[in-house]
Motif scaffolding. Structure first.
Motif, PDB file in Angstrom:
ATOM      1  N   TYR A   1       3.739   5.718  -5.606  1.00 38.78           N
ATOM      2  CA  TYR A   1       3.664   5.731  -7.067  1.00 38.78           C
ATOM      3  C   TYR A   1       2.587   6.714  -7.552  1.00 38.78           C
ATOM      4  O   TYR A   1       2.840   7.540  -8.433  1.00 38.78           O
ATOM      5  CB  TYR A   1       3.381   4.321  -7.576  1.00 38.78           C
ATOM      6  N   PHE A   2       1.408   6.622  -6.958  1.00 36.85           N
ATOM      7  CA  PHE A   2       0.328   7.494  -7.417  1.00 36.85           C
ATOM      8  C   PHE A   2       0.527   8.940  -6.990  1.00 36.85           C
ATOM      9  O   PHE A   2       0.154   9.855  -7.727  1.00 36.85           O
ATOM     10  CB  PHE A   2      -1.028   6.945  -6.976  1.00 36.85           C
ATOM     11  N   ILE A   3       1.129   9.172  -5.844  1.00 39.00           N
ATOM     12  CA  ILE A   3       1.458  10.547  -5.447  1.00 39.00           C
ATOM     13  C   ILE A   3       2.470  11.136  -6.422  1.00 39.00           C
ATOM     14  O   ILE A   3       2.354  12.291  -6.831  1.00 39.00           O
ATOM     15  CB  ILE A   3       1.959  10.593  -3.987  1.00 39.00           C
ATOM     16  N   PHE A   4       3.461  10.341  -6.821  1.00 37.16           N
ATOM     17  CA  PHE A   4       4.430  10.806  -7.808  1.00 37.16           C
ATOM     18  C   PHE A   4       3.729  11.151  -9.123  1.00 37.16           C
ATOM     19  O   PHE A   4       3.988  12.210  -9.708  1.00 37.16           O
ATOM     20  CB  PHE A   4       5.510   9.750  -8.058  1.00 37.16           C
ATOM     21  N   LEU A   5       2.854  10.259  -9.594  1.00 35.80           N
ATOM     22  CA  LEU A   5       2.156  10.523 -10.860  1.00 35.80           C
ATOM     23  C   LEU A   5       1.271  11.763 -10.781  1.00 35.80           C
ATOM     24  O   LEU A   5       1.248  12.574 -11.708  1.00 35.80           O
ATOM     25  CB  LEU A   5       1.318   9.314 -11.279  1.00 35.80           C
TER      26      LEU A   5
ATOM     27  N   ALA B   1       0.830  -1.209   0.000  1.00 39.10           N
ATOM     28  CA  ALA B   1       0.000   0.000   0.000  1.00 39.10           C
ATOM     29  C   ALA B   1       0.865   1.259   0.000  1.00 39.10           C
ATOM     30  O   ALA B   1       0.550   2.238  -0.690  1.00 39.10           O
ATOM     31  CB  ALA B   1      -0.933   0.000   1.210  1.00 39.10           C
ATOM     32  N   VAL B   2       1.971   1.232   0.734  1.00 42.92           N
ATOM     33  CA  VAL B   2       2.885   2.381   0.760  1.00 42.92           C
ATOM     34  C   VAL B   2       3.525   2.580  -0.610  1.00 42.92           C
ATOM     35  O   VAL B   2       3.619   3.711  -1.103  1.00 42.92           O
ATOM     36  CB  VAL B   2       3.955   2.208   1.866  1.00 42.92           C
ATOM     37  N   VAL B   3       3.943   1.489  -1.246  1.00 40.09           N
ATOM     38  CA  VAL B   3       4.538   1.580  -2.589  1.00 40.09           C
ATOM     39  C   VAL B   3       3.522   2.149  -3.574  1.00 40.09           C
ATOM     40  O   VAL B   3       3.847   3.056  -4.365  1.00 40.09           O
ATOM     41  CB  VAL B   3       5.046   0.204  -3.064  1.00 40.09           C
TER      42      VAL B   3
ATOM     43  N   ALA C   1       5.469  -1.040  -8.707  1.00 36.80           N
ATOM     44  CA  ALA C   1       4.064  -0.775  -8.418  1.00 36.80           C
ATOM     45  C   ALA C   1       3.174  -1.922  -8.901  1.00 36.80           C
ATOM     46  O   ALA C   1       2.203  -2.286  -8.228  1.00 36.80           O
ATOM     47  CB  ALA C   1       3.626   0.542  -9.059  1.00 36.80           C
ATOM     48  N   LEU C   2       3.503  -2.523 -10.046  1.00 37.66           N
ATOM     49  CA  LEU C   2       2.734  -3.676 -10.526  1.00 37.66           C
ATOM     50  C   LEU C   2       2.864  -4.870  -9.581  1.00 37.66           C
ATOM     51  O   LEU C   2       1.874  -5.548  -9.285  1.00 37.66           O
ATOM     52  CB  LEU C   2       3.197  -4.082 -11.921  1.00 37.66           C
ATOM     53  N   VAL C   3       4.070  -5.130  -9.107  1.00 37.35           N
ATOM     54  CA  VAL C   3       4.285  -6.222  -8.158  1.00 37.35           C
ATOM     55  C   VAL C   3       3.539  -5.936  -6.854  1.00 37.35           C
ATOM     56  O   VAL C   3       2.884  -6.821  -6.288  1.00 37.35           O
ATOM     57  CB  VAL C   3       5.795  -6.441  -7.902  1.00 37.35           C
ATOM     58  N   ALA C   4       3.616  -4.691  -6.396  1.00 37.10           N
ATOM     59  CA  ALA C   4       2.905  -4.305  -5.177  1.00 37.10           C
ATOM     60  C   ALA C   4       1.398  -4.450  -5.353  1.00 37.10           C
ATOM     61  O   ALA C   4       0.698  -4.914  -4.449  1.00 37.10           O
ATOM     62  CB  ALA C   4       3.259  -2.868  -4.787  1.00 37.10           C
TER      63      ALA C   4
ATOM     64  N   ARG D   1      10.399   2.956 -15.365  1.00 33.68           N
ATOM     65  CA  ARG D   1       9.941   1.599 -15.686  1.00 33.68           C
ATOM     66  C   ARG D   1      10.085   0.681 -14.482  1.00 33.68           C
ATOM     67  O   ARG D   1       9.203  -0.127 -14.192  1.00 33.68           O
ATOM     68  CB  ARG D   1      10.719   1.049 -16.877  1.00 33.68           C
ATOM     69  N   ILE D   2      11.199   0.802 -13.786  1.00 32.57           N
ATOM     70  CA  ILE D   2      11.421  -0.031 -12.599  1.00 32.57           C
ATOM     71  C   ILE D   2      10.433   0.343 -11.498  1.00 32.57           C
ATOM     72  O   ILE D   2       9.868  -0.534 -10.835  1.00 32.57           O
ATOM     73  CB  ILE D   2      12.879   0.079 -12.132  1.00 32.57           C
ATOM     74  N   PHE D   3      10.206   1.631 -11.307  1.00 37.04           N
ATOM     75  CA  PHE D   3       9.225   2.094 -10.316  1.00 37.04           C
ATOM     76  C   PHE D   3       7.837   1.578 -10.677  1.00 37.04           C
ATOM     77  O   PHE D   3       7.088   1.123  -9.811  1.00 37.04           O
ATOM     78  CB  PHE D   3       9.256   3.618 -10.239  1.00 37.04           C
ATOM     79  N   SER D   4       7.495   1.618 -11.959  1.00 36.59           N
ATOM     80  CA  SER D   4       6.199   1.113 -12.409  1.00 36.59           C
ATOM     81  C   SER D   4       6.099  -0.401 -12.237  1.00 36.59           C
ATOM     82  O   SER D   4       5.049  -0.922 -11.854  1.00 36.59           O
ATOM     83  CB  SER D   4       5.957   1.481 -13.875  1.00 36.59           C
TER      84      SER D   4
END
Length: 122
Positions: free
Chosen positions: A29-33, A23-25, A64-67, A58-61
């Protein structure tokens, strides 16, 4: 003792932590976007493409997909074990719960693979 092999681990604490960390990840991610969209009003395709062309994004995304997959799996497992019970569904509860988890797992896998293909241009 009955164990369920469809949860992420055999420890409820581990599953709870996995869901909180994921949830933190996802929040980061969404706060960054959202921040990126605020800083770049009227964003065009070229800017958006440039953002997602960077390996760091890409790595951050991918993280986020794994999270998202971990978070979803723990949530789905919790819902299935709380509501798809023999008390609610009778003798067919185990079959219904297995089918529910199988369909959710297949959908999550498909979305994950699709996301990787989009991110890495496979």
């Amino acid at each position: 003792m009955v164990t369920n092999v469809t949860n992420l681990s055999r420890s409820g604490l581990y599953d709870w932590m996995a869901q909180r960390v994921s949830a933190v990840v996802l929040a980061a991610y969404f706060i960054f976007l959202i921040g990126y969209l605020i800083v770049h009003p009227g964003i065009e395709y070229a800017t958006w493409h440039a953002l997602f062309s960077h390996n760091a994004m890409r790595i951050f995304s991918l993280l986020a997909l794994v999270a998202l997959a971990a978070h979803t799996w723990v949530g789905m497992w919790t819902i299935a074990t709380d509501y798809l019970t023999p008390m609610a569904l009778g003798k067919s509860a185990t079959v219904v719960r297995f089918l529910f988890q199988a369909v959710c797992g297949i959908a999550m896998f498909a979305y994950f693979v699709w996301g990787v293909q989009i991110l890495w241009g496979i």
